[in-house]
Design an enzyme around this catalytic site. Sequence first.
Site, PDB file in Angstrom:
ATOM      1  CG  ASN A  93       0.859   2.792 -12.955  1.00  0.00           C
ATOM      2  OD1 ASN A  93       0.327   3.484 -13.814  1.00  0.00           O
ATOM      3  ND2 ASN A  93       0.299   1.673 -12.490  1.00  0.00           N
ATOM      4  CE  LYS A 116      -2.820  10.857 -11.829  1.00  0.00           C
ATOM      5  NZ  LYS A 116      -1.728   9.882 -11.598  1.00  0.00           N
ATOM      6  CE1 TYR A 175      -6.400  10.468 -11.951  1.00  0.00           C
ATOM      7  CE2 TYR A 175      -6.973  11.999 -13.714  1.00  0.00           C
ATOM      8  CZ  TYR A 175      -6.316  10.857 -13.277  1.00  0.00           C
ATOM      9  OH  TYR A 175      -5.567  10.122 -14.167  1.00  0.00           O
ATOM     10  CG  ASP A 218      -1.904   1.141   1.253  1.00  0.00           C
ATOM     11  OD1 ASP A 218      -1.642   2.181   0.614  1.00  0.00           O
ATOM     12  OD2 ASP A 218      -2.940   1.022   1.930  1.00  0.00           O
ATOM     13  CB  VAL A 219       1.999   3.538  -2.707  1.00  0.00           C
ATOM     14  CG1 VAL A 219       2.462   2.429  -3.635  1.00  0.00           C
ATOM     15  CG2 VAL A 219       0.678   4.139  -3.170  1.00  0.00           C
TER      16      VAL A 219
END
Length: 259
Positions: A94, A166, A162, A67-68
């Site tokens: 990613n 980004k 989102y 789990d990043v």
Amino acid sequence: MTDSADDGGTNHGGKVAVVTGAGSGIGRAVARLLLGSGYRVVLAGRREKELMETAGGNPAALIVPTDVTIPAEVEALFAATTHRFARVDVLFNNAGTFGPTGSVDEITAADWDSTVAVNITGSMLCAAAAVRAMKAQRPQGGRIINNGSISAHSPRPRSAAYTVTKHAITGLTKSIELDGRGFGISCGQIDIGNTATDIMSTLGVGTGALQADGSRRVEPTFPVAEAARVVLLMADMPPSASVGSVLITAAGMPFIGRG
């Protein structure tokens, strides 16, 4: 931590790549292409079953459920990588989530925080661990490839969380590239628009995605394998070259002239 197969002590000799979010979509396509191109690949993601499906029993794959968003798990991922392969040549950063659908006044603080945790904090944690490993293996250094998005350039309607994350990835990419210069570490970003993955179904791209004028439009997509080929191109660059930014979209999708 799981080996996809017993390699009988074989070391495969290729470069070592860590791919996060390797259980599906772009991450799965990239991991498989890297494996097929002679890389030794560490597959990271939350679901071990999906990671094993990606690896397909390839003995050059190492599966590390991760789990990043959890610092200790990210550190364990890179410790497992260097323990098994002794180095990190490439990180494909990613792992990500689309997060809540809504304008800024409609997003809850909890949904905002969870999107930031995966898309920004998770990417930062993985990059930080990779940079530490790459600094330790000087003079070889290494390469980080961040998966941004077409939304790092132009948002879709009702995608505030989102889109913000980004845009932040672009800042992270540039900062890593700048700070890594003295250590042989380069960093680039791939921004992808409308590759054929599950998230496109979530957005309704194939049935009618929401447009800026309130209408819905079926949008073209392109095969995920083509996006993976671009990541491989970036990964294969010699240390003397760095691809700072790549934008790849489905031909004819509403990006240029979006509005």
